[in-house]
Scaffold this active site. Structure first.
Site, PDB file in Angstrom:
ATOM      1  N   HIS A  95       0.812  -1.213   0.000  1.00  0.00           N
ATOM      2  CA  HIS A  95       0.000   0.000   0.000  1.00  0.00           C
ATOM      3  C   HIS A  95       0.848   1.268   0.000  1.00  0.00           C
ATOM      4  O   HIS A  95       0.492   2.252   0.656  1.00  0.00           O
ATOM      5  CB  HIS A  95      -0.929   0.007   1.218  1.00  0.00           C
ATOM      6  N   GLU A 200      -7.251 -12.570   5.949  1.00  0.00           N
ATOM      7  CA  GLU A 200      -8.101 -11.377   5.859  1.00  0.00           C
ATOM      8  C   GLU A 200      -9.241 -11.537   4.857  1.00  0.00           C
ATOM      9  O   GLU A 200      -9.706 -10.562   4.267  1.00  0.00           O
ATOM     10  CB  GLU A 200      -7.254 -10.150   5.511  1.00  0.00           C
ATOM     11  N   ASP A 226      -9.559  -5.557   6.092  1.00  0.00           N
ATOM     12  CA  ASP A 226     -10.043  -6.177   4.852  1.00  0.00           C
ATOM     13  C   ASP A 226     -11.114  -7.222   5.131  1.00  0.00           C
ATOM     14  O   ASP A 226     -12.021  -7.419   4.310  1.00  0.00           O
ATOM     15  CB  ASP A 226      -8.879  -6.798   4.089  1.00  0.00           C
TER      16      ASP A 226
END
Length: 305
Positions: A95, A200, A226
């Site tokens: 990210h 997740e 998530d």
């Protein structure tokens, strides 16, 4: 023996008067300072062995606290993490726009500061996993594992034979670029490298027992953010599915000798503490960017008239 000689010399000089004694003390201090800061150290393979402070703490049942690096590109973040009391940091390639090269420089700096450097790679890509570890990371965090096959692919990429299939490039930054037999280097690196599998998704939860059973995986990290988003309840960390997920992952960890990781809850320290009390041992406390924004916002509020 050398200590006895030094003490004998000190007593002898003290009997000859304070001026000569004090002058000699200053010279000793200068000599000791030089040896501590500049003198070459024996870095042979037989005297310095790579170890993992993260694995050592987890083995003692002590929580490990980590910060995420998304904003800072400089090597100073390792020293900042150490000063703030963190055990580990992970550089987020999933990210952020951070390069593998930058991740390597941060990792080498963090190692020197006594902070374990991990890299979160974008996915189950053996080339990225290998490059992150070759650059200096001591562990990888792999997001959104769905199956035991995913976990086995990560182990093959991250670990050397006989545990995996990773290629040994030569002298390594984790070993301070010391030359040693390949068999010793791979044994030390395999023992120190930490593999973190992120759970997740519903698919990951369904396969969590099989993932935990894969040899070479060390930590199962629940990605609550998530997990909630996929279930259609984004940000609802009090939702029963989060607690159910933690309970299921913890059961798999205990059944297969793995550690539970707590993630995605930086905005809810109360829940982080709850899941650490439940048995979490690796705790992701949030990113440098969010920490900076929170601290800056608080400072601005404090300065308001």
């Amino acid at each position: 023996m050398a200590q006895h000689r030094v003490l004998h010399a000190l007593r002898h000089l003290k009997s000859r008067g304070p001026h000569e004694y004090n002058s000699w003390q200053i010279q000793v201090r200068r000599c000791c300072w030089w040896r501590a800061t500049w003198a070459p150290t024996d870095m042979s393979a037989t005297t310095t062995r790579l170890s993992s402070s993260v694995k050592d703490k987890i083995a003692r049942g002590e929580p490990v606290y980590s910060m995420t690096v998304r904003l800072v590109r400089g090597a100073e973040i390792g020293a900042i993490a150490a000063a703030a009391g963190f055990d580990a940091l992970y550089i987020d390639l999933q990210h952020s726009g951070i390069s593998v090269e930058t991740a390597g420089q941060i990792s080498i700096s963090a190692l020197a500061m006594g902070v374990a450097p991990f890299v979160r790679v974008p996915g189950v890509d053996p080339h990225v996993i290998t490059r992150a570890l070759d650059a200096g990371a001591i562990g990888v965090i792999v997001p959104d594992l769905h199956s035991a096959d995913d976990a086995r692919a990560v182990v093959r990429a991250a670990r050397y034979r006989p545990e995996g299939e990773r290629s040994l490039p030569g002298i390594m930054p984790q070993l301070r670029y010391r030359s040693m037999p390949a068999s010793e280097a791979t044994e030390q690196l395999n023992a120190a490298i930490t593999i973190v599998a992120m759970i997740e998704s519903a698919a990951g939860l369904a396969a969590v027992d099989e993932i935990a059973a894969v040899p070479g995986v060390d930590i199962l990290l629940v990605g609550a953010n998530d997990l909630c988003t996929e279930a259609g309840v984004p940000g609802q960390f009090d939702h029963p599915l989060v607690e159910e997920a933690y309970a299921k992952v913890l059961a798999a960890c205990r059944a297969h000798g793995k550690a539970l990781g707590v993630g995605g809850l930086a905005s809810r320290p109360d829940l982080m503490k709850k899941y650490v009390a439940m048995g979490g041992l690796y705790v992701s406390l949030g990113a440098d960017l969010s920490m900076l924004v929170a601290a800056a916002t608080q400072k601005r509020k404090e300065a308001a008239l």
